[in-house]
Design a protein around this motif. Structure first.
Motif, PDB file in Angstrom:
ATOM      1  N   THR A 143       0.835  -1.077   0.031  1.00  0.00           N
ATOM      2  CA  THR A 143      -0.077  -0.185   0.001  1.00  0.00           C
ATOM      3  C   THR A 143       0.854   1.386  -0.011  1.00  0.00           C
ATOM      4  O   THR A 143       0.695   2.206  -0.703  1.00  0.00           O
ATOM      5  CB  THR A 143      -0.953   0.060   1.364  1.00  0.00           C
ATOM      6  OG1 THR A 143      -1.924  -0.994   1.262  1.00  0.00           O
ATOM      7  CG2 THR A 143      -1.693   1.302   1.387  1.00  0.00           C
ATOM      8  N   MET A 196       2.558   1.713  -3.281  1.00  0.00           N
ATOM      9  CA  MET A 196       1.471   2.111  -4.283  1.00  0.00           C
ATOM     10  C   MET A 196       1.116   3.574  -4.344  1.00  0.00           C
ATOM     11  O   MET A 196       1.112   4.314  -5.407  1.00  0.00           O
ATOM     12  CB  MET A 196       0.245   1.220  -4.276  1.00  0.00           C
ATOM     13  CG  MET A 196       0.272  -0.229  -4.630  1.00  0.00           C
ATOM     14  SD  MET A 196       0.037  -0.153  -6.701  1.00  0.00           S
ATOM     15  CE  MET A 196      -0.039  -1.974  -6.806  1.00  0.00           C
ATOM     16  N   GLN A 197       1.298   3.993  -3.141  1.00  0.00           N
ATOM     17  CA  GLN A 197       0.948   5.419  -2.879  1.00  0.00           C
ATOM     18  C   GLN A 197       1.981   6.479  -3.338  1.00  0.00           C
ATOM     19  O   GLN A 197       1.754   7.442  -4.347  1.00  0.00           O
ATOM     20  CB  GLN A 197       0.530   5.677  -1.176  1.00  0.00           C
ATOM     21  CG  GLN A 197      -0.651   5.218  -0.798  1.00  0.00           C
ATOM     22  CD  GLN A 197      -0.825   5.591   0.771  1.00  0.00           C
ATOM     23  OE1 GLN A 197       0.254   5.567   1.233  1.00  0.00           O
ATOM     24  NE2 GLN A 197      -2.019   5.005   1.301  1.00  0.00           N
ATOM     25  N   ASP A 253      -5.117   7.241  -6.940  1.00  0.00           N
ATOM     26  CA  ASP A 253      -5.147   6.883  -5.592  1.00  0.00           C
ATOM     27  C   ASP A 253      -4.718   5.005  -5.773  1.00  0.00           C
ATOM     28  O   ASP A 253      -4.296   4.467  -6.917  1.00  0.00           O
ATOM     29  CB  ASP A 253      -6.389   6.707  -4.919  1.00  0.00           C
ATOM     30  CG  ASP A 253      -7.409   5.867  -5.721  1.00  0.00           C
ATOM     31  OD1 ASP A 253      -7.137   4.958  -6.338  1.00  0.00           O
ATOM     32  OD2 ASP A 253      -8.538   6.262  -5.411  1.00  0.00           O
ATOM     33  N   THR A 254      -4.590   4.539  -4.664  1.00  0.00           N
ATOM     34  CA  THR A 254      -4.002   3.048  -4.673  1.00  0.00           C
ATOM     35  C   THR A 254      -4.658   2.155  -5.428  1.00  0.00           C
ATOM     36  O   THR A 254      -4.049   1.367  -6.318  1.00  0.00           O
ATOM     37  CB  THR A 254      -3.705   2.576  -3.188  1.00  0.00           C
ATOM     38  OG1 THR A 254      -3.087   3.553  -2.525  1.00  0.00           O
ATOM     39  CG2 THR A 254      -3.045   1.285  -3.108  1.00  0.00           C
TER      40      THR A 254
END
Length: 678
Positions: free
Chosen positions: A393, A396-397, A406-407
């Motif tokens: 997460t 990805m951000q 966004d993620t």
């Protein structure tokens, strides 16, 4: 009766299939590959699967050792010896360019050690094989001193017109054996007896480049297997879909460059025949790459057009497979223009995707699938590896913020780009060859193939996706089904207005004798199947097409049928045929196949079912939606499940998109109806 085993070593995972022919029981295993020591992954697989080497009756291995060495350029130091005046052939290459108007583009470097090790020998044959100048033996011995002093580890010998007359190459090879003991020599009339000097030179150089490496690999693995108790011979998969004794493979390493993917196509042929599906496209998505192929009329397509990289050909017989850098480990990145890209660079097995927890820091396709809910973090590799969401997460951000994604939107975009890359590869083996993919079924396998197949089929309008049993180790399963196969090609040009059936038969008889001799050397003692074909073109054309001819001796009527078959093939490929035009017979090919005893997979066991559940899966435009989650073994014959749904099993996961329906079909297959109009 002992165990029958196939082990396929890929860039990320090593897959093993163990069949007990007596009971029909099959065990499968997926373990991490060990790129620094590929043979260790095989012994690891045997140990993890509790398989005693002494219990093995038949062992066939598919390997990417040769492929990886070519891609990563980790082969040996090669000297190139050719006819005087042709030393620059590997560097001149072809005049075509990969990108026509890119002034920064440079030709790929050849695999020879340096221009100084491209050596000319004063000898010459003419185009008919007649001697114009004999071999200067003193000069040949002097070249050996140069090769030895330069520290070359292998020699590629490619003399002009040696595909017509072999005497000069045979004599020089003998001299090199005397003067350079222990240095392997690849000889062009043995490796690739074809016309076109550059293609023949490039193939011979590639063979020499791999010889010491594959020889060490085979010797090391053989010693490990013998030490563990293996007593029988073992075989390696060849690029043409056949198997060869491991000792023979060490002397013909270029034949193994598509060893692993060839196993998948062999298994595809078996499944397609059982299902009555003559026209099938394949998607084999692993951890490092995705391989696509095609079956037309129930038969594999074979070719001799393989490129190590753009502009570096290797003219070897192989199943027609295209590879793209779109595996589960393919890395997502942003190019200089700010566009999101996926692959071809891969995280591989070491360190692997971020979610593996082995030190990976770059976002991959597997990471994206995990965040989208399509992969079960607790059941990866049948629960033997647990995946971790949390570091994914954050990565990805970091990747998505500069693009305003966004993620979850970034994860969905990564998967979609990978799907588009695979769809483009399928177009290369279908639309670009005159085949409409909407008239085919898509057979998906590999650890990640069934996860992406429904979306790829939707992009191409393919109405049906088939997921075979054991998709995660399907290529390893194909190794169990491989026959022993030898392909021999010999260039000898004739014209249709100046050739007769007896002359053609004499050409075939000479090639068949060599093919059958090699088949016996590779361990086949039964009655072989022999196929014959001729590469033809219209007079004045530069490229030819392979035309299969009758298996027995030709008469004039059979030869005429072959010419008309070429007309039909030309019309199919290009939309026209030239009636009455002279046809050139460029080269002759004989395929000798030693059929192994067929294996009965119908009694193979199924896994114990797990409870049916559900979990949220992210769908673009709809957010998270509830998807049915079930183990493949819990599906009853004929039972249909509507998407969205996730079907899990040991080594692979299938994702059924909303609006699609999956049903358990014959032979235990999963059949996905994509809803596409036919």
């Amino acid at each position: 009766m002992g165990l029958v085993i196939g082990i396929d070593t890929g860039g990320t995972f090593t897959d093993m299939v163990v069949l007990d022919p007596t009971t029909g029981h099959i065990e499968t295993l997926k373990t991490s590959s060990t790129p620094s020591d590929p043979g260790r992954a095989i012994t690891n697989a045997l140990a993890e699967g509790s398989v005693a080497a002494a219990d093995i009756a038949t062992f066939t291995h598919g390997t990417t050792v040769g492929t990886n060495a070519l891609i990563e350029r980790t082969g040996c130091r090669v000297a190139f010896v050719t006819t005087k005046g042709f030393e620059d052939t590997p560097f001149i290459q072809r005049i075509n360019r990969k990108v026509l108007y890119d002034l920064r583009w440079r030709k790929p470097e050849p695999l020879v050690a340096s221009r100084r090790l491209c050596l000319g020998l004063d000898e010459r044959l003419d185009a008919s094989g007649a001697e114009l100048k004999p071999v200067d033996e003193d000069q040949a011995r002097a070249l050996c001193r140069t090769i030895r002093d330069a520290g070359a580890e292998a020699v590629a010998l490619c003399l002009l017109f040696s595909y017509v007359g072999t005497e000069h190459e045979e004599r020089v090879k003998q001299i090199f054996a005397e003067e350079l003991p222990g240095v392997p020599v690849s000889v062009s009339h043995e490796v690739a007896p074809i016309w076109r000097e550059y293609e023949r030179s490039s193939t011979t150089i590639a063979d020499a480049y791999l010889r010491p490496l594959l020889s060490r690999y085979v010797s090391s693995l053989d010693a490990a297997l013998r030490g563990a108790g293996l007593t029988g011979e073992w075989t390696l998969m060849k690029s043409n879909g056949g198997a060869m004794l491991a000792a023979a493979a060490a002397d013909a390493p270029i034949q193994t460059v598509m060893s692993g993917p060839a196993g998948g196509m062999t298994a595809t042929e078996h499944v397609a025949r059982a299902l009555g599906e003559p026209n099938v496209l394949t998607l084999d998505m692993g951890g490092t790459s995705a391989d696509v192929g095609i079956l037309v009329g129930g038969r594999q397509r074979h070719t001799t057009e393989y490129e190590i990289e753009w502009g570096l050909p290797a003219a070897i017989p192989l199943i027609d497979i295209k590879s793209v850098g779109a595996g589960g480990g393919s890395i997502a990145w942003v190019d200089a223009g700010g566009f999101l890209r996926v692959g071809p660079r891969s995280a591989g097995a070491e360190p692997g995707p971020i979610c593996y927890g082995r030190g990976g820091t770059e976002v991959t396709v597997t990471d994206a699938n995990l965040l989208l809910g399509r992969v079960n973090a607790d059941y990866f590799l049948a629960g033997r590896m647990r995946l971790d969401h949390s570091p994914v997460t954050a990565a990805m951000q970091s990747l998505g913020e500069p693009m305003g994604l966004d993620t979850l939107e970034l994860a969905a975009s990564i998967v979609e780009i990978a799907n588009e890359n695979m769809a483009s590869a399928i177009k290369m083996v279908s639309l670009e060859r005159g085949h409409d993919p909407r008239r085919f079924a898509l057979l998906a396998f590999g650890g990640a193939g069934p996860l992406h197949a429904a979306a790829v089929a939707r992009l191409l309008g393919i109405p049906k996706v088939i997921v075979p049993r054991y998709p995660g180790v399907f290529s390893a399963l194909g190794l169990l089904l491989a026959d022993i196969r030898v392909d021999k090609v010999w260039t000898k040009a004739f014209r249709s207005n100046d050739v007769d059936a007896p002359l053609v038969n004499r050409q075939f008889d000479q090639i068949a004798e060599r093919a059958l001799t090699e088949l016996r050397q590779e361990g086949f003692a039964g009655e072989p199947e022999v196929r014959r074909s001729i590469n033809m073109r219209y007079l004045g054309q530069n490229y030819e097409h392979e035309v299969e001819v009758d298996g027995s001796a030709l008469d004039e009527a059979a030869l005429e049928r072959a010419f008309r078959r070429f007309d039909a093939l030309h019309a199919e490929r290009y939309g026209y045929a030239i009636d009455g035009e002279v046809i050139e017979l460029v080269s002759f090919k004989v395929t000798a196949i030693g059929r192994r005893v067929p294996l009965d997979l119908s009694r193979a066991n199924g896994a114990i079912g797990r409870p049916r559940t559900s979990r949220p899966v992210y769908v673009r435009g709809h957010g998270f939606v509830d998807a049915a989650v079930l183990h493949r073994s819990s599906l009853e014959p004929g039972e249909a499940i509507a998407g969205p749904a996730v079907i899990e099993e040991e080594g692979s996961t299938s994702y059924i998109e909303p609006g699609m329906v999956v049903e358990r079909g014959v032979e235990g297959t999963l059949v996905i109806d994509t809803g596409a109009d036919v």
